[in-house]
Every structure is written in structure tokens, then in C-alpha cells.
Design a protein around this motif. Structure first.
Motif, mmCIF file in Angstrom:
data_model
loop_
_atom_site.group_PDB
_atom_site.id
_atom_site.type_symbol
_atom_site.label_atom_id
_atom_site.label_comp_id
_atom_site.label_asym_id
_atom_site.label_seq_id
_atom_site.Cartn_x
_atom_site.Cartn_y
_atom_site.Cartn_z
ATOM 1 N N UNK A 24 0.709 -1.185 0.024
ATOM 2 C CA UNK A 24 0.155 0.201 -0.091
ATOM 3 C C UNK A 24 0.918 1.506 0.049
ATOM 4 N N UNK A 25 1.718 1.350 0.928
ATOM 5 C CA UNK A 25 2.745 2.285 0.837
ATOM 6 C C UNK A 25 3.613 2.669 -0.661
ATOM 7 N N UNK A 26 3.859 1.463 -1.291
ATOM 8 C CA UNK A 26 4.665 1.630 -2.650
ATOM 9 C C UNK A 26 3.506 2.184 -3.362
ATOM 10 N N UNK A 27 2.311 1.841 -3.419
ATOM 11 C CA UNK A 27 1.155 2.414 -4.246
ATOM 12 C C UNK A 27 1.005 3.621 -4.139
ATOM 13 N N UNK A 28 1.053 4.264 -2.765
ATOM 14 C CA UNK A 28 0.856 5.595 -2.398
ATOM 15 C C UNK A 28 2.018 6.333 -3.025
ATOM 16 N N UNK A 29 3.293 5.810 -2.843
ATOM 17 C CA UNK A 29 4.300 6.495 -3.567
ATOM 18 C C UNK A 29 4.259 6.619 -5.225
ATOM 19 N N UNK A 30 3.580 5.734 -5.676
ATOM 20 C CA UNK A 30 3.463 5.907 -6.937
ATOM 21 C C UNK A 30 2.446 6.915 -7.503
ATOM 22 N N UNK A 71 0.595 26.566 7.837
ATOM 23 C CA UNK A 71 2.200 26.550 7.768
ATOM 24 C C UNK A 71 2.552 25.610 8.881
ATOM 25 N N UNK A 72 1.551 25.385 9.927
ATOM 26 C CA UNK A 72 2.245 24.818 11.161
ATOM 27 C C UNK A 72 1.949 23.334 11.188
ATOM 28 N N UNK A 73 1.323 22.789 9.895
ATOM 29 C CA UNK A 73 1.017 21.407 9.539
ATOM 30 C C UNK A 73 2.534 20.899 9.361
ATOM 31 N N UNK A 74 2.805 19.566 9.842
ATOM 32 C CA UNK A 74 3.906 18.630 9.397
ATOM 33 C C UNK A 74 3.481 17.418 8.795
ATOM 34 N N UNK A 126 7.563 2.488 7.652
ATOM 35 C CA UNK A 126 6.468 2.622 6.885
ATOM 36 C C UNK A 126 5.988 3.992 7.025
ATOM 37 N N UNK A 127 5.702 4.297 8.571
ATOM 38 C CA UNK A 127 5.223 5.450 8.809
ATOM 39 C C UNK A 127 6.234 6.719 8.054
ATOM 40 N N UNK A 128 7.423 6.548 8.359
ATOM 41 C CA UNK A 128 8.252 7.368 7.874
ATOM 42 C C UNK A 128 8.216 7.712 6.132
ATOM 43 N N UNK A 129 8.107 6.582 5.549
ATOM 44 C CA UNK A 129 7.706 6.462 4.191
ATOM 45 C C UNK A 129 6.764 7.136 3.885
ATOM 46 N N UNK A 130 5.384 6.997 4.550
ATOM 47 C CA UNK A 130 4.194 7.625 4.153
ATOM 48 C C UNK A 130 4.555 9.324 4.493
ATOM 49 N N UNK A 131 5.355 9.536 5.499
ATOM 50 C CA UNK A 131 5.458 11.047 5.794
ATOM 51 C C UNK A 131 6.260 11.706 4.718
ATOM 52 N N UNK A 132 7.333 10.940 4.314
ATOM 53 C CA UNK A 132 8.319 11.451 3.186
ATOM 54 C C UNK A 132 7.592 11.432 1.938
ATOM 55 N N UNK A 133 6.552 10.700 1.688
ATOM 56 C CA UNK A 133 5.787 10.699 0.416
ATOM 57 C C UNK A 133 4.928 11.863 0.359
ATOM 58 N N UNK A 134 4.291 12.138 1.448
ATOM 59 C CA UNK A 134 3.314 13.270 1.613
ATOM 60 C C UNK A 134 4.180 14.597 1.387
ATOM 61 N N UNK A 135 5.308 14.649 2.038
ATOM 62 C CA UNK A 135 5.985 15.795 2.655
ATOM 63 C C UNK A 135 5.981 17.012 1.374
#
Length: 194
Positions: free
Chosen positions: A67-73, A142-145, A119-128
Motif C-alpha cells: 500500500x505504501x509503494x502504491x501511495x508513492x506511485x 503553515x504549522x502542519x507537518x 513505513x510511517x516514515x515512508x508515508x510522511x516523506x511521500x506526503x512531504x
């Protein structure tokens, strides 16, 4: 005439087949469904399942990784859109609607569980990047991380308790609307005034 040998699927193909079967079984019966249903759906023997996945947690972790890979795609496909952040949130909510049991497993896992930390870190970096673009466009406070995504995804998952796909989709849209309004820069101003 020489008999034609049937080619056995390679390990990657077999793994994908098992994950597809597990996903379908878990969608229908929940993540605690008997693994025998996965074996039946995939049309393989038990040994094949256990060669690929030693236990239920290994299957669930592999499904979350996929699911994380598909999110990245999806993020890659949306990278030029200014509203990519919200499009990714909508994509996630659709996945949650389709597989609420897998979503519950993800949400109920401890934030400190080392099996899920990467996986959480990957999701965060995908959304960043999408989050930064949305903030630059004035669409998100602006305060949302990126780390706030765990909370947002948890809120989405908790909101989707409908008994049918149609009801879950309605609740997903409602939750996304509330999240979108809450993330707007002017939402912060309204909260301060109240």
C-alpha cells in the motif's frame, strides 16, 4: 511430440498472488480471517503461503508495504498538481473504504512498533513534497507537518464506520471535507478568535 512443461510462477509472482488473495479475504472477512481462506483463494498449498509469509503479521506487514509503494506511485503521478496533498488524502481514504480491516490494523499498531516505523516514515516523506506545495499555495496551514499525517489518517480511518461501501464513501467524503477545512490557513484564525 515433446510435452510442454508448465512453467511455475516465480517467487515474486507467487508473492503478489498471495497478497492479492489475502487482501481480498481480509476485505471480506477482516484481518483475523482463517489463513486457510487465503490459501484457497490463491489456489496454493499451505506450505507455499508459509514459505512466503511465516505468520499473519508478515502478511499484514507486506500488504501495508505494498500500500505504501502504491501511495508513492500515486504521489509521483500527482507531483505537479498544486492540490496533490488533498488528492493523496482522497486516495488514502478510498483505500481505507476498500479495506477498513487493514486500516484498523495500521491504526491500532503502536507508533513505536519497529515493524511499522519505517513505513510511517515512508508515508510522511511521500506526503512531504505535496504538503510543502499545498502550504506554498496557501491551501494548508503553515504549522502542519508531515508527521501530522498519522493523526489525519487515523481520523479518516476512525470516521469510516459505515456498514456498506456507499455509506463508507459518504463518510469518507465528509471526513475529507472536515479535514480540508481544518487544514486551511484561515481555520487557524477562526480557532484563535473563538
Amino acid at each position: 511430440m515433446k510435452p510442454t512443461a508448465t512453467k511455475r510462477p516465480d517467487a515474486a509472482t507467487r508473492r503478489a498472488q498471495l497478497l492479492d488473495a489475502a487482501d481480498a479475504v481480509f476485505i471480506t472477512h477482516g484481518v483475523n480471517a482463517p489463513l486457510e481462506l487465503v490459501v484457497e483463494r490463491a489456489g496454493v498449498g499451505r506450505a507455499t503461503l508459509y514459505r512466503q509469509f511465516p505468520d499473519r503479521d508478515a502478511i499484514l506487514l507486506a500488504l501495508l508495504e505494498r500500500s505504501t509503494e502504491r501511495l508513492q506511485e500515486q504521489a509521483q503521478a500527482l507531483k505537479e498538481r498544486p492540490d496533490a496533498f488533498f488528492a493523496l488524502m482522497a486516495y488514502l481514504s478510498e483505500r481505507i473504504v476498500r479495506s477498513p480491516a487493514l486500516s484498523d490494523y495500521w491504526r491500532s499498531s503502536s507508533l513505536s512498533d519497529p515493524r511499522f516505523a519505517h513505513l510511517r516514515r515512508q508515508v510522511w516523506s511521500t506526503f512531504a513534497p505535496a504538503l510543502e506545495r499545498a502550504q506554498a499555495q496557501g491551501l494548508v496551514r503553515a504549522d502542519v507537518q508531515a508527521r501530522d499525517l498519522s493523526l489525519l489518517i487515523g481520523m479518516l480511518g476512525a470516521a469510516l464506520r459505515g456498514t456498506s461501501d456507499a455509506e463508507r464513501r459518504r463518510l469518507a467524503q465528509q471526513a475529507l471535507d472536515v479535514i480540508r477545512r481544518g487544514l486551511r490557513p484561515d481555520a487557524q484564525e477562526h480557532a484563535v478568535r473563538e
